[in-house]
Design a protein around this motif. Structure first.
Motif, short mmCIF file in Angstrom:
data_model
loop_
_atom_site.label_atom_id
_atom_site.label_comp_id
_atom_site.label_asym_id
_atom_site.label_seq_id
_atom_site.Cartn_x
_atom_site.Cartn_y
_atom_site.Cartn_z
N GLY A 197 -2.15 4.58 4.37
CA GLY A 197 -1.53 4.91 3.10
C GLY A 197 -2.34 4.46 1.89
N ALA A 198 -3.39 3.68 2.11
CA ALA A 198 -4.21 3.19 1.01
C ALA A 198 -5.55 3.91 0.95
CB ALA A 198 -4.43 1.69 1.14
N GLU A 199 -5.66 5.05 1.62
CA GLU A 199 -6.94 5.76 1.67
C GLU A 199 -7.41 6.20 0.28
OE1 GLU A 199 -4.32 6.55 3.66
OE2 GLU A 199 -5.05 5.93 5.61
N GLY A 200 -6.50 6.44 -0.64
CA GLY A 200 -6.88 6.86 -1.98
C GLY A 200 -6.98 5.71 -2.97
N PHE A 201 -7.00 4.48 -2.46
CA PHE A 201 -7.05 3.28 -3.31
C PHE A 201 -8.33 3.30 -4.11
CE2 PHE A 201 -7.30 -1.66 -3.00
CZ PHE A 201 -6.99 -1.78 -4.34
N ASN A 235 -3.13 4.00 -6.43
CA ASN A 235 -2.82 4.12 -5.01
C ASN A 235 -3.05 2.82 -4.24
OD1 ASN A 235 -2.19 6.88 -5.38
ND2 ASN A 235 -4.36 7.36 -5.25
N ALA A 236 -2.89 1.68 -4.88
CA ALA A 236 -3.03 0.39 -4.21
C ALA A 236 -1.77 0.12 -3.38
CB ALA A 236 -3.24 -0.73 -5.21
N PRO A 237 -1.92 -0.61 -2.26
CA PRO A 237 -0.74 -0.93 -1.44
C PRO A 237 0.36 -1.62 -2.24
CG PRO A 237 -2.75 -1.48 -0.27
CD PRO A 237 -3.15 -1.10 -1.67
N GLU A 238 0.00 -2.46 -3.22
CA GLU A 238 1.01 -3.17 -4.01
C GLU A 238 1.44 -2.40 -5.25
OE1 GLU A 238 -3.03 -4.49 -5.38
OE2 GLU A 238 -2.10 -4.36 -3.41
N GLY A 239 0.94 -1.19 -5.42
CA GLY A 239 1.33 -0.35 -6.54
C GLY A 239 0.22 -0.22 -7.58
N ASN A 240 0.41 0.70 -8.50
CA ASN A 240 -0.57 0.93 -9.56
C ASN A 240 -0.50 -0.18 -10.60
OD1 ASN A 240 -1.19 3.29 -8.25
ND2 ASN A 240 -0.01 4.59 -9.61
N ALA A 241 -1.61 -0.41 -11.27
CA ALA A 241 -1.66 -1.46 -12.30
C ALA A 241 -2.73 -1.09 -13.31
CB ALA A 241 -1.99 -2.81 -11.66
N ASN A 242 -2.70 -1.76 -14.45
CA ASN A 242 -3.78 -1.63 -15.42
C ASN A 242 -3.84 -2.90 -16.25
OD1 ASN A 242 -1.74 -1.36 -17.37
ND2 ASN A 242 -1.84 0.85 -17.28
N ASP A 243 -5.01 -3.19 -16.75
CA ASP A 243 -5.23 -4.37 -17.58
C ASP A 243 -6.61 -4.24 -18.19
OD1 ASP A 243 -4.99 -7.03 -18.74
OD2 ASP A 243 -3.64 -7.53 -17.09
N LEU A 295 -20.52 0.64 -14.69
CA LEU A 295 -19.17 0.31 -14.23
C LEU A 295 -18.14 1.38 -14.51
CD1 LEU A 295 -17.19 -1.83 -13.08
CD2 LEU A 295 -16.98 -2.70 -15.42
N CYS A 296 -18.22 2.04 -15.65
CA CYS A 296 -17.14 2.89 -16.12
C CYS A 296 -17.13 4.25 -15.45
CB CYS A 296 -17.18 3.00 -17.63
SG CYS A 296 -16.85 1.41 -18.41
N LYS A 297 -16.40 4.28 -14.35
CA LYS A 297 -16.17 5.49 -13.56
C LYS A 297 -15.07 5.16 -12.56
CE LYS A 297 -20.20 4.30 -10.78
NZ LYS A 297 -21.54 4.75 -10.44
N SER A 298 -14.77 6.06 -11.69
CA SER A 298 -13.77 5.84 -10.65
C SER A 298 -14.45 5.35 -9.38
CB SER A 298 -13.02 7.16 -10.37
OG SER A 298 -12.05 6.96 -9.38
N TRP A 299 -14.02 4.20 -8.87
CA TRP A 299 -14.58 3.59 -7.67
C TRP A 299 -13.56 3.69 -6.55
CZ3 TRP A 299 -19.45 1.29 -7.52
CH2 TRP A 299 -20.08 1.10 -8.75
N THR A 300 -13.94 4.24 -5.43
CA THR A 300 -13.09 4.30 -4.25
C THR A 300 -13.26 3.02 -3.45
OG1 THR A 300 -13.30 6.69 -4.15
CG2 THR A 300 -12.58 5.59 -2.14
N ILE A 301 -12.15 2.40 -3.09
CA ILE A 301 -12.19 1.17 -2.30
C ILE A 301 -12.22 1.58 -0.83
CG2 ILE A 301 -11.08 -1.04 -1.82
CD1 ILE A 301 -11.93 -0.55 -4.82
#
Length: 124
Positions: free
Chosen positions: A55-59, A73-81, A34-40
């Protein structure tokens, strides 16, 4: 960065039933996968593929070994949790604003499927 095919099921997919959970292995094995960068690449709704909006190509989602993640780069903005592996339920639970938000129900080296929790799908 390796481009990963990801099928992403958001909470708005309320009428679908959850797939059987099949994330298995030790916590260390899950972290390794799991621990890596996943492109949506796309989302699915009622069996139909939905392309990412302009505009969400880099999500992407970046999962870290300290059980945190970042959405970039999410349409609703960056987040973390945080995220938690539930071995008994065979899934990874993703938290948003401190509450269970979605589940990773399938995880391989090349695919991750994120589904809304069943409680988010029950209306009425």
């Amino acid at each position: 960065m390796k481009k990963i095919l990801v099928a992403l099921f958001f909470v708005f997919v309320c009428n679908n039933t959850l797939k059987a959970q099949n994330v298995t292995g030790t916590e260390a094995q899950v972290k390794t996968t799991l621990c890596k960068s996943w492109t949506i690449d796309y989302a699915m709704s009622k069996g139909k593929k939905i392309s990412m909006p302009v505009g969400a190509e880099g999500f992407r989602m970046v999962f870290k070994t300290d059980n945190t993640y970042e959405v970039k780069n999410a349409p609703e903005g960056n987040a973390n949790d945080k995220w938690v592996y539930d071995a008994a339920a065979k899934m990874v639970v993703i938290y948003r604003n401190g509450k269970a938000y979605s589940n990773i129900s399938t995880l391989t080296d090349t695919e991750m499927i994120i589904s809304p929790p069943k409680s988010e799908m029950d209306f009425g």
